[in-house]
Design an enzyme around this catalytic site. Structure first.
Site, PDB file in Angstrom:
ATOM      1  N   GLY A  87      34.113 -27.696 -28.349  1.00 29.96           N
ATOM      2  CA  GLY A  87      33.450 -26.400 -28.499  1.00 29.96           C
ATOM      3  C   GLY A  87      34.183 -25.333 -27.707  1.00 29.96           C
ATOM      4  N   ASP A  88      33.682 -24.114 -27.851  1.00 26.11           N
ATOM      5  CA  ASP A  88      34.282 -22.972 -27.159  1.00 26.11           C
ATOM      6  C   ASP A  88      33.261 -22.482 -26.143  1.00 26.11           C
ATOM      7  OD1 ASP A  88      34.944 -20.363 -26.422  1.00 26.11           O
ATOM      8  OD2 ASP A  88      35.990 -19.988 -28.315  1.00 26.11           O
ATOM      9  N   PHE A  89      33.599 -22.558 -24.856  1.00 22.83           N
ATOM     10  CA  PHE A  89      32.580 -22.238 -23.847  1.00 22.83           C
ATOM     11  C   PHE A  89      32.216 -20.760 -23.808  1.00 22.83           C
ATOM     12  CE2 PHE A  89      36.235 -23.360 -20.712  1.00 22.83           C
ATOM     13  CZ  PHE A  89      36.786 -22.079 -20.737  1.00 22.83           C
ATOM     14  N   ASP A 126      41.564 -27.435  20.428  1.00 19.42           N
ATOM     15  CA  ASP A 126      40.226 -26.920  20.703  1.00 19.42           C
ATOM     16  C   ASP A 126      40.321 -25.939  21.870  1.00 19.42           C
ATOM     17  OD1 ASP A 126      37.335 -26.988  20.222  1.00 19.42           O
ATOM     18  OD2 ASP A 126      37.264 -27.689  22.295  1.00 19.42           O
ATOM     19  N   ARG A 135      40.072 -25.495 -12.448  1.00 18.45           N
ATOM     20  CA  ARG A 135      41.211 -24.674 -12.882  1.00 18.45           C
ATOM     21  C   ARG A 135      40.889 -23.937 -14.185  1.00 18.45           C
ATOM     22  NH1 ARG A 135      46.517 -27.992 -12.912  1.00 18.45           N
ATOM     23  NH2 ARG A 135      45.256 -29.731 -13.661  1.00 18.45           N
ATOM     24  N   ASP A 184      35.625 -29.279 -24.259  1.00 18.60           N
ATOM     25  CA  ASP A 184      36.883 -28.520 -24.357  1.00 18.60           C
ATOM     26  C   ASP A 184      37.082 -28.098 -25.808  1.00 18.60           C
ATOM     27  OD1 ASP A 184      39.681 -27.615 -23.959  1.00 18.60           O
ATOM     28  OD2 ASP A 184      39.520 -28.699 -22.064  1.00 18.60           O
TER      29      ASP A 184
HETATM   30  N1  SAM Z   1      39.995 -28.755 -16.063  1.00 18.23           N
HETATM   31  C1  SAM Z   1      41.302 -29.289 -16.350  1.00 18.23           C
HETATM   32  C2  SAM Z   1      42.088 -29.551 -15.085  1.00 18.23           C
HETATM   33  O1  SAM Z   1      41.688 -29.092 -14.011  1.00 18.23           O
HETATM   34  O2  SAM Z   1      43.086 -30.246 -15.180  1.00 18.23           O
HETATM   35  C3  SAM Z   1      42.100 -28.415 -17.277  1.00 18.23           C
HETATM   36  C4  SAM Z   1      42.409 -27.062 -16.771  1.00 18.23           C
HETATM   37  S1  SAM Z   1      43.285 -26.064 -17.930  1.00 18.23           S
HETATM   38  C5  SAM Z   1      44.033 -24.900 -16.899  1.00 18.23           C
HETATM   39  C6  SAM Z   1      42.022 -25.144 -18.718  1.00 18.23           C
HETATM   40  C7  SAM Z   1      41.245 -25.931 -19.749  1.00 18.23           C
HETATM   41  O3  SAM Z   1      40.242 -25.073 -20.295  1.00 18.23           O
HETATM   42  C8  SAM Z   1      42.096 -26.409 -20.894  1.00 18.23           C
HETATM   43  O4  SAM Z   1      41.865 -27.768 -21.123  1.00 18.23           O
HETATM   44  C9  SAM Z   1      41.628 -25.565 -22.056  1.00 18.23           C
HETATM   45  O5  SAM Z   1      41.744 -26.204 -23.303  1.00 18.23           O
HETATM   46  C10 SAM Z   1      40.194 -25.292 -21.690  1.00 18.23           C
HETATM   47  N2  SAM Z   1      39.666 -24.101 -22.369  1.00 18.23           N
HETATM   48  C11 SAM Z   1      40.247 -22.901 -22.450  1.00 18.23           C
HETATM   49  N3  SAM Z   1      39.486 -22.046 -23.136  1.00 18.23           N
HETATM   50  C12 SAM Z   1      38.393 -22.736 -23.511  1.00 18.23           C
HETATM   51  C13 SAM Z   1      37.224 -22.401 -24.236  1.00 18.23           C
HETATM   52  N4  SAM Z   1      37.067 -21.175 -24.723  1.00 18.23           N
HETATM   53  N5  SAM Z   1      36.300 -23.341 -24.407  1.00 18.23           N
HETATM   54  C14 SAM Z   1      36.469 -24.597 -23.928  1.00 18.23           C
HETATM   55  N6  SAM Z   1      37.553 -24.966 -23.215  1.00 18.23           N
HETATM   56  C15 SAM Z   1      38.500 -24.043 -23.014  1.00 18.23           C
END
Ligand code: SAM
Length: 616
Positions: A505-507, A88, A522, A479
């Site tokens: 699904g696909d985000f 400090d 991540r 995921d």
């Molecule tokens: N969140 C987890 C962690 O911290 O251990 C996993 C991280 S990994 C680097 C990224 C994750 O995002 C993976 O599980 C992958 O399948 C998912 N992901 C990638 N593209 C995606 C999408 N379009 N829609 C949904 N999930 C997706």
């Protein structure tokens, strides 16, 4: 070089700096100390008037900062450090203590008091040695302070305000930084310049010398180290003498600490003596970097051969027995085992080789915090990519086509094209998510949220930790379908898992599940800004005011120069993705563009840091 032998005493220890100050980090990094940064949450609110002298206040604050971090790391398990350093810095003028200015007016008030006068800068430092006995934290505190006198020139109003408007005074004791623009205000400095910057390095090294090289018991004339001992002095001190210290080091061996990590977070360490027997200077740090890949590969191969699994719970085994079990040559196996023992992964006795405690916990495939999945992924996937780093740097793009002979449309299509690769990737994600989940989940108080959605939540490791900590929280893991179909293998057994549900699904394309907290762990680092904007705008569209986003990422410092683990991870993203690691300000910028404000960043000291923001 003279300092290195003293600092070298810390090389096999897990050292933590309980300070967010980039200046302190830089001072210690510059002399080759390897440490983690875990900023203290201790509020600088001690009653100043209760201290007889200003330096006592600085020392006590430094001590409390370090103890808070030691306790927090210990309570969060697995994270008991060996040494926590707290510091400090205060400025005193006319017997009054000046800390960091609250705002510009406060900075003006402080700096005008310093104008044309001599003042004192005190830094209190606490070195807290930690150990864990019967799961209780035991600490031993050594503290000291350093005073430096500084005189400012007469400052004109114009200069004063110009300096204040530069923004520099705001996070600095006394409202100035001597190492940058503030240096222009200073007429003279008497004493240790670095003490004014924020850390009295010279005194710190003397203290370490006292601690690690105490005078021999039989030496009646007790020698006080008022200078830092030279290398010769150290060589004159035999091991026998150093045994009188509480902090005995075993010369010539490198041991993992109880958590299996050394201070840099690397799983190995090397002798860092900076002088050879003949007195020739050795570039220890460079040699360590140069050899790093050999150590990594030894760990990978031992893991791949399941050496640690074979040794688990067995008595010491000879090289020949292990070679027979894993089907390898005796000579090659013996060399691998010897290297692993020298790296602290195994223990070697005349009876044979056995696992270290850390190997049992982290390196066996069923260890509580197994990193096995991540190690195999590193060997099979990251290693081939990294061998193409040169091309990645030249071309500025990912190298999957070179490493694996094919160009995929996106990163995850690469992983999910085969069941084996997908399983390996998920195991790798699970390893790190499990190891970091508690620190991520507790970085902020999330009890205000009722329903979270972990986007790209993979195996659900973080989701399970969250519902343990916040029993009223329901978590949906969202995921890709290929992942969701494969999650059952990773679910905790025998636990009530009702609050965690899995949705595929696909985000980027599909509707997102409803939630008041969206988690992206991540995930953002996998993508370029354009894709992140698509994702954040989708989240923003379904978020009501008060809803939050929680990011877990390795957050870089704004100047991108201090956090080597995160910067190496950013290189890792270059070779395999279109993404990158980002700084706190970069994340803040991205989030604010989508209406998420009140962005708070917490550096956890673990592999992932956490960002929380709220929709307004
Ligand atoms: N969140 C987890 C962690 O911290 O251990 C996993 C991280 S990994 C680097 C990224 C994750 O995002 C993976 O599980 C992958 O399948 C998912 N992901 C990638 N593209 C995606 C999408 N379009 N829609 C949904 N999930 C997706």
């Amino acid at each position: 070089m003279v300092l290195n032998p003293v600092l070298g005493k810390l090389v096999s220890k897990r050292v933590v700096l309980a300070s967010a100050s980039p200046r302190r980090q830089e001072i210690l990094t510059n002399v080759g100390l390897r440490f983690e940064v875990v900023p203290s949450w201790f509020k600088e609110t001690l009653e100043k008037s209760s201290f007889a002298a200003p330096y006592e206040y600085a020392v006590e604050t430094a001590k409390q900062k370090a103890l808070e971090v030691a306790n927090r790391m210990h309570e969060k398990h697995l994270r008991t450090p060996d040494i926590v350093i707290g510091a400090d810095t205060i400025v005193t003028v006319d017997e009054q203590i000046l800390e960091k200015p609250a705002d510009k007016q406060d900075a003006y008030r402080m700096l005008s008091r310093l104008s044309g006068k001599e003042h004192s800068v005190f830094t209190g430092v606490a070195i807290v040695h930690c150990s864990s006995k019967d799961n209780q934290l035991e600490t031993e505190v050594t503290d000291f302070y350093e005073e430096t006198k500084v005189k400012f020139s007469d400052l004109s109003e114009e200069l004063l305000w110009e300096y204040i408007h530069s923004g520099e005074p705001m996070d600095k004791a006394g409202g100035y930084g001597i190492q940058a623009l503030g240096g222009m205000l200073v007429e003279y400095v008497h004493g240790d310049f670095l003490n004014v910057v924020g850390f009295p390095l010279n005194h710190f090294c003397k203290k370490l010398a006292e601690l690690y090289y105490p005078p021999p018991k039989h030496n009646v004339q007790r020698k006080k180290y008022d200078s830092i001992p030279s290398v010769d002095t150290f060589e004159n001190l035999s091991d026998g003498e150093s045994e009188s210290s509480n902090f005995t080091e075993h010369k010539g061996t490198s041991k993992l600490d109880s958590s299996g990590m050394c201070s840099s977070g690397a799983l190995y360490n090397f002798e860092t003596s900076s002088m050879s027997e003949s007195g020739a200077k050795l570039p220890s740090k460079i040699l360590e970097l140069l050899d790093g890949f050999r150590a990594s590969k030894a760990l990978f191969v031992a893991s791949k051969l399941k050496v640690f699994d074979h040794l688990k719970d067995k008595g010491p085994l000879k090289a020949v027995d292990i070679a027979n079990e894993v089907g390898t040559s005796v000579g090659g196996t013996e060399r691998l085992l010897d290297a692993c023992a020298a790296l602290g992964l195994l223990e070697k006795t005349p009876q044979g080789y056995s696992n270290s405690d850390s190997a049992n916990t982290y390196l066996t495939s069923d260890g509580e915090y197994s990193l096995h999945g991540y190690i195999i992924h590193s060997n099979d996937h990251i290693w081939p990519l990294f061998t193409n780093l040169e091309s990645a740097v030249k071309e500025g793009s990912r190298q999957n086509h070179r490493a694996f002979g094919k160009k995929a449309e996106d990163l995850f299509k690469d992983y999910y094209h085969s069941q084996e690769v997908k399983q390996r990737f998920m195991a790798a994600m699970h390893s790190i998510a499990h190891l970091t989940a508690r620190d991520v989940a507790t970085a902020f108080d999330l009890s205000q949220f009722k329903c979270a959605c972990d986007l790209g939540g993979c195996t659900g490791a973080l989701a399970h930790e969250l519902v343990q900590i916040y029993p009223n929280l329901k978590v949906t893991v969202f995921d890709l379908p290929e992942v969701i179909a494969n999650t059952s293998y990773f679910q905790p057994s025998g636990q009530h898992t009702a609050p965690v549900t899995f949705v595929s699904g696909d985000f980027f394309k599909d509707n997102l599940p409803e939630a008041d907290l969206y988690i992206l762990s991540r995930v953002l680092h996998d993508w370029p800004d354009e894709k992140i904007h698509v994702l954040l705008s989708k989240i923003s569209a379904v978020c009501k005011p008060g809803c939050g986003i929680l990011l877990a990422e390795m957050v870089l410092d704004d100047e991108k120069k201090n956090r080597s683990t995160a910067l190496l991870q950013s290189l890792n993203m270059l070779v395999q993705t279109e993404g990158k690691e980002r700084s706190g300000s970069e994340y803040q910028g991205l989030l604010e563009q989508h209406g998420f404000t009140n962005v708070k960043i917490r550096l956890t000291g673990n592999l992932l840091d956490v960002v929380l923001c709220i929709k307004t």
